[in-house]
Design a protein around this motif. Structure first.
Motif, PDB file in Angstrom:
ATOM      1  N   SER A  71       1.021  -0.969   0.099  1.00  0.00           N
ATOM      2  CA  SER A  71      -0.190   0.243   0.012  1.00  0.00           C
ATOM      3  C   SER A  71       1.304   0.996   0.060  1.00  0.00           C
ATOM      4  CB  SER A  71      -0.333   0.011   1.412  1.00  0.00           C
ATOM      5  OG  SER A  71      -1.779   1.140   0.766  1.00  0.00           O
TER       6      SER A  71
ATOM      7  N   ALA B  46      -4.002  -4.971   2.859  1.00  0.00           N
ATOM      8  CA  ALA B  46      -4.297  -3.232   2.126  1.00  0.00           C
ATOM      9  C   ALA B  46      -2.830  -3.434   0.618  1.00  0.00           C
ATOM     10  CB  ALA B  46      -3.672  -2.841   2.961  1.00  0.00           C
ATOM     11  N   GLY B  47      -3.038  -2.391  -0.262  1.00  0.00           N
ATOM     12  CA  GLY B  47      -2.353  -2.602  -1.479  1.00  0.00           C
ATOM     13  C   GLY B  47      -2.529  -3.175  -2.478  1.00  0.00           C
TER      14      GLY B  47
END
Lengths: 297, 120
Positions: free
Chosen positions: A242, B83-84
């Motif tokens: 992220s 996430a990501g």
């Protein structure tokens, strides 16, 4: 984290007992450093002057700062500055050790000098430790040529602190081409460059982290406990991906692997970042540019 | 309350999600450990909603979503992701994912998203 480092150093040196170790953390959650201790630390008062004001406080209903100003030991501005420093993590540790009758601030400063010499750290590194800022502390425990590993190691350390065990402290990291261990989890993250992250240990070293993150009382590090470790690793890798995506770098996470019958991990240059989670030694592994695999006998 | 199928290769993740869903009063009709298993169980059980982890072996969440949507264009699917995974999330939207939940689970977020998706 400075509290963990000092408490563990004290116990390793035989300066405190196990009971005192636990009492230390219990007290730490309640204590704010007193103004007198901070004033001595800052060199604004001597220990004798601080003790004098403390004794006067026993007979007069006045605050430490007001009394110190009245006695001419401090100015109003200095008192304000000291009040701002009351949340200082190092001074809070010092206050607890003093309250427990283990050592005074001067002795703690001497102890930190000894720690500095033993760990071959610079004075600025010790100041970074005292700051309790993870971003400043983690790089101190990584080898000098580990620049490209710092971001992942720091993020992993913070996530472990938040999700696995608040009682965590780092040990000097090193590079190796293989690591012997009995169980663990690995996750490959593809990208440019790719990366493999891992968490490994011996016996039940990973048990605490598995129980805390998995919210389940595992009896040992079996495959179910390792599934929890793998999920924790997945969260760390996801957070890392992220962060990189904000720089328009795309990383693809692959399903984590885990096993409780391994001999180790290898065979590429890997940063081994050991840390104590509670009283257990756990290794965080970061390999940039290669896919790591488990080794079997 | 809804009948839900959980598809995730991680036992820990399935267990945590099941606990939240059951606390909300939903019925978890089955769990599947990869996309292929998930597709088979979806056809068999026809749940009101399916949660699909994106990163899975055999068939990943997006491949499973594609199969499920071909079989049942009205299927309500919530993707589960670390996430990501932005690119994969975009791809999942193209295949008709209703929403995303990011791991580790936050109970309030799961509740909010499921309420919204089930109300569609």
């Amino acid at each position: 984290m400075i509290a963990n480092i000092i408490a563990n150093y004290l116990i390793n040196k035989g300066k405190i007992s196990l009971d005192q170790y636990y009492e230390f953390f219990e007290e730490l959650s309640k204590v704010r450093a007193k103004l007198g201790l901070i004033a001595v630390h800052e060199g604004l008062m001597t220990e004798y002057q601080a003790d004098t004001v403390n004794m006067l406080q026993a007979t007069m209903d006045m605050k430490f700062g007001d009394l110190a100003v009245e006695k001419g030991f401090l100015t109003h501005n200095q008192v304000q500055e000291l009040l701002r420093k009351q949340a200082d993590p190092y001074l809070s540790v010092a206050q607890v050790l003093e309250n427990m009758g283990i050592m005074r601030l001067n002795d703690l400063d001497l102890l930190m000098k000894k720690y500095q010499v033993e760990n071959e750290m610079s004075s600025s590194s010790i100041e970074a430790l005292k700051s309790d800022e993870i971003d400043r502390i983690v790089p101190l425990f990584l080898p000098p040529e580990a620049d490209e590993y710092v971001a992942f190691a720091t993020l992993a350390f913070k996530t472990l602190m938040r999700c696995a065990d608040n009682n965590i402290f780092p040990i000097k990291g090193f590079f190796a081409e293989k690591l012997d261990c009995q169980n663990g989890a690995l996750q490959f993250v593809d990208g440019d460059p790719c990366l493999t992250a891992g968490m490994c240990g011996d016996g039940n070293a990973l048990l605490g982290a598995a129980c805390k993150f998995g919210q389940e009382e595992f009896e040992s590090v079996n495959m179910d406990a390792l599934d929890a470790i793998a999920e924790l690793l997945n969260c760390i890798c996801g957070l890392y991906a992220s962060e990189l995506s904000q720089k328009r770098i795309t990383m693809e996470l692959y399903p984590p692997q885990y096993d409780d019958t391994i001999e180790g991990v290898g065979e590429y240059k890997t940063l081994i970042f050991p840390m104590m989670l509670g009283d257990k030694l756990v290794n965080l592994l970061i390999c940039i540019g290669e896919k790591l695999e488990f080794r079997y006998s | 309350m809804a009948k839900i199928l959980i598809v995730d290769d991680s036992r820990t993740s399935r267990r945590m999600l099941r606990a939240i869903l059951e606390e909300m009063g939903h019925e978890v009709v089955a769990e599947a450990v990869n996309g292929e298993d998930g597709f088979v169980k979806y056809k068999e059980l026809n749940p009101d909603l399916v949660t699909l982890d994106i990163t899975m072996p055999v068939l990943d969440g997006i491949q499973a979503l594609s199969l499920i949507k071909k079989h049942d264009p009205e299927a309500k699917a919530v993707m589960i992701t670390a996430a990501g995974q932005r690119d994969k999330m975009i791809k999942a939207v193209k295949y008709g994912a209703a929403e995303f939940i990011t791991k580790p689970y936050e109970k309030e977020v799961v509740e909010k998203i499921l309420k919204e998706v089930l109300a569609l």
